[in-house]
Design an enzyme around this catalytic site. Structure first.
Site, PDB file in Angstrom:
ATOM      1  N   GLU A   1       0.791   5.353  12.388  1.00 44.04           N
ATOM      2  CA  GLU A   1      -0.566   4.930  12.713  1.00 44.04           C
ATOM      3  C   GLU A   1      -0.650   3.404  12.877  1.00 44.04           C
ATOM      4  O   GLU A   1      -1.349   2.922  13.759  1.00 44.04           O
ATOM      5  CB  GLU A   1      -1.506   5.394  11.596  1.00 44.04           C
ATOM      6  N   ASP A   2       0.059   2.662  12.062  1.00 45.50           N
ATOM      7  CA  ASP A   2      -0.177   1.214  12.014  1.00 45.50           C
ATOM      8  C   ASP A   2       0.956   0.349  12.558  1.00 45.50           C
ATOM      9  O   ASP A   2       0.827  -0.870  12.615  1.00 45.50           O
ATOM     10  CB  ASP A   2      -0.473   0.781  10.567  1.00 45.50           C
TER      11      ASP A   2
ATOM     12  N   HIS B   1       0.817  -1.222   0.000  1.00 39.98           N
ATOM     13  CA  HIS B   1       0.000   0.000   0.000  1.00 39.98           C
ATOM     14  C   HIS B   1       0.855   1.277   0.000  1.00 39.98           C
ATOM     15  O   HIS B   1       0.756   2.083  -0.929  1.00 39.98           O
ATOM     16  CB  HIS B   1      -1.002  -0.044   1.161  1.00 39.98           C
TER      17      HIS B   1
ATOM     18  N   ASP C   1      -3.179   8.364  -1.112  1.00 41.83           N
ATOM     19  CA  ASP C   1      -3.562   7.311  -0.171  1.00 41.83           C
ATOM     20  C   ASP C   1      -4.994   6.869  -0.458  1.00 41.83           C
ATOM     21  O   ASP C   1      -5.301   5.685  -0.583  1.00 41.83           O
ATOM     22  CB  ASP C   1      -3.432   7.873   1.254  1.00 41.83           C
TER      23      ASP C   1
ATOM     24  N   HIS D   1       3.979   6.849   5.216  1.00 40.99           N
ATOM     25  CA  HIS D   1       2.778   7.529   5.719  1.00 40.99           C
ATOM     26  C   HIS D   1       1.945   6.744   6.732  1.00 40.99           C
ATOM     27  O   HIS D   1       1.228   7.325   7.521  1.00 40.99           O
ATOM     28  CB  HIS D   1       1.908   8.032   4.567  1.00 40.99           C
ATOM     29  N   ASP D   2       2.032   5.407   6.716  1.00 35.68           N
ATOM     30  CA  ASP D   2       1.219   4.640   7.665  1.00 35.68           C
ATOM     31  C   ASP D   2       2.033   4.051   8.821  1.00 35.68           C
ATOM     32  O   ASP D   2       1.491   3.311   9.641  1.00 35.68           O
ATOM     33  CB  ASP D   2       0.483   3.502   6.949  1.00 35.68           C
TER      34      ASP D   2
HETATM   35 MN    MN Z   1      -2.585   4.635   3.964  1.00 36.86          MN
END
Ligand code: MN
Length: 716
Positions: A80-81, A52, A143, A76-77
C-alpha cells in the site's frame, strides 16, 4: 517517540519462547526488506515509518502468533505505501505470506474509503468475509491497535475522532468477537479517551486513587481466596485485576450509577487444572461468602459464541468487598485471552492442548460459525441476523463506496447496482485496474470500475450473466423498450416505403388521423402495429382511402418488386463488398441482432448474435468480426426471409393443420415441413417459413406457444 527499534534478533528470541517453528533467516529478510522499502518515510509521530509495522509485529508476537503472521505483519504496509509488488513478496516470502499481505492490503483499501452510518454494518461484514484467512483479521486488529496507540500524534482532531469512533464501532467489537480481550480493552480505552476526554479525565484520577487504595486489598483478597481453595485440597493460580476505565464508564452509563456507587471494580480470576475443580471452587466460595443475586453465569456448560468458557459469579467477599470472580481451567483461559488465536497450531510440545491442533480451515469455519450465530450478549451483527455473511461479496467503487452483492454476482450486476443507466450503457470494466469482461464474477475486496457509452445498448445475451433481481428487472425493462423501438422503426420504414412507392405524400396530421382511425392514439403505436404485423399495409391503405376519400389501389407491380428485391443484397449496414456466404446454422431475419464474420478472400457470413457457431468462430484467427445492423432505409416490406422453427406438438388429428393455419394467419408462408421423431404422444416438426422480419416471426412463435397442443417452439 521511540528511538530504539527492536532488532530482528530480539523478535526471534521473543518468538522462540513460544514456538520452535522458526526460520530466523526469513524473519531477518522480512525485517530488512520492509526497512529498506519504507526507507525514510516518517509517521506523523515523527517516528520512522518502519516503527509501525515493527510494533504491529510485536503485538502479534505478544499474541503468540505463528511466523507467517508475524512476517506478514512486518510486510503489511509495503504494497500500500511503497513501490513493492505482490509478485515481489510472493517470490521472496512465498505464496502463503503474500496471500496474507494481500488480504491486509485489500482491507486497507476499504478502510481508506470514508465510511460511516449505513456503511458501518457492511464494513464489519466486509472485514470478516474479505479476511479469508483469519490471520488477516488478527493483523488488521494489531495494525489498528498500534494506530490507536499513536493516535494522539495525528494533528487533525476530526480525523482522530473519526478513527476513534470507527474503532469503537467496528474494531473493538471485532476483537471481542474473535476473542482477543486484551486488544478489545485497549482499543476501547484509547477511543474513550479521545471521544470523551472530559469524562475520561474525571474518571481516570479517581480510578487511579481507587486502584492505589485497592492494590493491597487485591493482594489480601487473593490470599484469602487461595487459602479457601487450599482448604479443599485444590492448588490454583489467582490473579486480581482492576477493570478498565471504559468498562467502568459503560457500567456507570448502563446502570445509571455514580462513580461513588461503583463498588465492583475488582475482578479475580481463579485458574485450576480440571473442570470438576472449577465447580468445587465455586461451591466453597458460595458457602463462605454472600452471593450477589443474578450474577452467576455458567459458561462452561453453555460456552459463549466465541468459544469462551468460564464460571462467573459476584460475591461480597473478604473484607466485605464486592468482587467479581471468574473460575476456569488453563485451556479455557487460553481461549479467553487469545480467542480463536488460541486454537492456532503453533504451540508445540504441549500434548494436553488438543484444541490447538485445529487446522486453518477449521479455524476459519469456527469463526464463520461464531459470526453467523448472533444470539447471546454480542451486539456484533445484531442488526443483520437474517444475512449470512458468507453469502455476500463486498466490493468497492472507484469513489470508495462499499457495494454488497450476493456471492457469484458479476461485473454487470455491479453496474446495475450503481444505476440502471450505468448497467444499460456498460461497455467495459476493470477489476483492480485490470480490464475484464462484463460477465466476470466479483470477488471479495475487488475494486470495480465500469466504463459506459451512452450509445451502447444492452444485449440479449446479458440475461445469461446477471444474477441480482435488480439487474435482471432493469435489463428486462430496457430490452423490452429497445425491442419496442426496433419494431416501431421497422413499422415506420415499411410505412414510408409503401406510401412513397404509391406516390402518396402522407403529412404528419394524416399520420395522426390514420392512427386515430386504427384506434391507436399515437403515431408510434401505429408504427408498432405495422412493425409487428398487427396491421397490414393493405388494411392501412383501405383506412387511408376512407379517410381521404380516395381510391388508391395496391400497386400491381408488387409481385415484380418482391422478385426484384430477392436479388437485391440484404438490407444490412456494415457488409463489405464481398460475396455473402450462405450459412446453415442460423437464419437471420430483419430485426435479429446480427454479427458478421469476414473470412479473408472468401466472403462474409452473417449470423444471429446468439448463434453457437458464431461464438465458435470468434476465436478463429483468420476471421474478423464485423458489427452489423439492419438498414431500415433499405427495407422492403414485401421482401421475405427464411426462418426455421422446431415445434413439439401433441400427436392428434388436426393439430398439424392448426399449426399451418396459425402461421399463415400471420401472413407468413410455409416453404417446407418435416415431421421428425415421434415419441409417445408427441411429434417433432421442423418448419421452414418465409417471414418479413423478426416481429412477424415473434408473433407466430407467441401464437404457437399459447396454443394448448404445442409443447415447445424454438428457432433453429
Ligand atoms: Mn499499517
Amino acid at each position: 517517540m521511540r528511538n530504539v527499534l527492536k532488532s530482528p534478533e530480539e523478535l526471534i528470541s521473543c518468538m522462540s519462547e513460544y514456538t520452535d517453528k522458526l526460520d530466523p533467516d526469513l524473519i531477518k529478510r522480512a525485517y530488512v526488506f520492509a526497512l529498506n522499502k519504507h526507507g525514510t518515510q516518517i509517521r506523523e509521530s515523527g517516528d520512522p515509518y518502519f516503527s509501525h509495522p515493527l510494533e504491529v509485529a510485536e503485538i502479534l508476537i505478544n499474541l503468540k502468533m505463528d511466523q507467517e503472521t508475524v512476517i506478514a505483519g512486518i510486510l503489511h504496509d509495503t504494497i500500500e505505501d511503497t513501490n513493492t509488488t505482490l509478485e515481489e513478496i510472493t517470490e521472496i516470502f512465498g505464496k502463503k505470506i503474500s496471500d496474507i499481505v494481500n488480504g491486509v492490503t485489500k482491507l486497507s483499501r476499504f478502510e481508506l474509503s470514508s465510511i460511516g452510518g449505513a456503511q458501518t454494518e457492511n464494513f464489519k461484514k466486509l472485514l470478516i468475509s474479505a479476511a479469508s484467512d483469519i490471520r488477516v483479521l488478527v493483523i488488521k486488529l494489531a495494525d489498528r491497535l498500534h494506530n490507536m496507540r499513536t493516535l494522539k500524534y495525528k494533528k487533525k482532531k476530526s480525523k482522530r475522532q473519526f478513527i476513534a469512533k470507527e474503532t469503537l464501532e467496528i474494531y473493538a467489537p471485532l476483537a471481542e468477537r474473535v476473542g482477543i480481550v486484551a486488544i478489545k480493552d485497549e482499543l476501547q480505552d484509547i477511543a474513550f479517551m479521545e471521544l470523551y476526554p472530559e469524562i475520561y479525565k474525571s474518571i481516570k484520577p479517581r480510578l487511579k486513587k481507587l486502584y492505589e487504595s485497592s492494590e493491597e486489598t487485591v493482594i489480601a483478597i487473593s490470599q484469602k481466596l487461595s487459602e479457601l481453595a487450599e482448604s479443599i485440597g485444590i492448588h490454583c493460580t489467582i490473579t486480581g485485576r482492576l477493570k478498565s476505565p471504559y468498562s467502568i464508564w459503560q457500567k456507570m452509563n448502563i446502570r445509571n450509577i455514580s462513580f461513588e456507587q461503583l463498588s465492583d471494580i475488582m475482578a479475580f480470576r481463579i485458574i485450576v487444572d480440571t473442570i470438576p475443580q472449577c465447580y468445587q471452587i465455586l461451591g466453597v466460595i458460595h458457602r463462605n461468602y454472600l452471593v450477589v443475586p443474578g450474577r452467576f453465569r455458567d459458561y462452561i456448560s453453555t460456552p459463549k459464541n466465541n468459544s469462551y468458557q468460564s464460571l462467573h459469579t459476584s460475591v461480597i467477599g473478604p473484607f466485605n468487598k464486592r468482587i467479581e470472580i471468574q473460575i476456569r481451567t488453563k485451556e479455557m483461559h487460553l481461549v479467553a485471552e487469545y480467542g480463536i488465536a488460541a486454537h492456532w497450531d503453533y504451540k508445540s510440545g504441549n500434548s494436553s492442548n488438543k484444541a490447538k491442533t485445529k487446522t486453518d480451515a477449521m479455524w476459519l469455519s469456527n469463526l464463520v460459525n461464531i459470526l453467523e450465530n448472533t444470539s447471546g450478549m454480542d451486539e456484533f451483527l445484531a442488526n443483520s441476523k437474517s444475512e449470512i455473511v458468507s453469502d455476500k461479496v463486498f466490493c468497492i467503487t472507484p469513489k470508495g463506496t462499499i457495494v454488497s452483492l450476493p456471492k457469484g454476482a458479476t461485473v454487470l450486476d455491479f453496474a446495475y447496482s450503481i444505476h440502471s443507466d450505468v448497467g444499460n450503457h456498460a461497455v467495459g470494466a476493470k477489476i483492480n485496474g485490470v480490464p475484464v469482461s462484463l460477465k466476470s464474477v466479483i470477488e471479495n475486496g475487488d475494486q470495480v470500475e465500469i466504463s459506459t457509452d451512452q450509445k451502447s445498448c444492452p444485449k440479449q445475451a446479458w440475461e445469461g450473466f446477471v444474477t441480482t433481481t435488480k439487474a435482471k428487472s432493469a435489463l428486462k425493462k430496457e430490452l423490452n423498450s429497445l425491442e419496442r423501438e426496433r419494431i416501431e422503426m421497422i413499422g415506420k420504414s415499411n410505412f414510408d416505403e409503401f406510401f412513397s412507392r404509391h406516390n402518396i405524400d402522407v403529412s404528419e396530421s394524416d399520420m395522426q388521423n390514420l392512427a386515430t382511425a386504427c384506434k391507436l392514439d399515437q403515431i408510434n403505436n401505429l408504427f408498432y402495429a405495422i412493425g409487428s404485423a398487427e396491421i397490414t399495409m393493405r388494411e392501412l391503405l383501405d383506412v387511408y382511402n376512407k379517410l381521404k376519400k380516395t381510391n388508391i389501389e395496391i400497386s400491381s407491380d408488387d409481385e415484380q418488386i418482391r422478385k426484384k428485391n430477392e436479388k437485391k443484397t440484404l438490407p444490412i449496414i456494415g457488409v463489405p463488398n464481398v460475396p455473402i456466404m450462405p450459412v446453415t446454422c442460423c437464419t437471420p431475419v430483419p430485426g435479429d441482432r446480427i454479427m458478421g464474420i469476414l473470412f479473408q478472400d472468401r466472403g462474409v457470413e452473417i449470423h444471429i448474435e446468439e448463434c453457437p457457431i458464431f461464438s465458435d468462430q470468434q476465436s478463429s484467427s483468420d476471421a474478423r468480426i464485423l458489427s452489423l445492423t439492419w438498414d431500415s432505409d433499405a427495407f422492403d416490406s414485401d421482401a421475405k426471409y427464411l426462418a426455421r422453427l422446431s415445434i413439439l406438438v401433441l400427436h392428434a388429428a388436426g393439430n398439424l393443420a392448426q399449426v399451418s393455419e396459425m402461421i399463415e394467419k400471420r401472413g407468413a408462408s410455409i416453404l417446407n415441413l418435416n415431421i421428425g421423431e415421434q415419441s409417445d404422444n408427441l411429434v417433432q416438426i421442423q418448419i421452414e417459413l418465409e417471414v418479413k422480419d423478426i416481429s412477424q416471426l415473434t408473433m407466430i412463435m407467441a401464437d404457437l406457444r399459447s396454443s394448448e397442443f404445442v409443447k415447445k417452439v424454438t428457432r433453429i
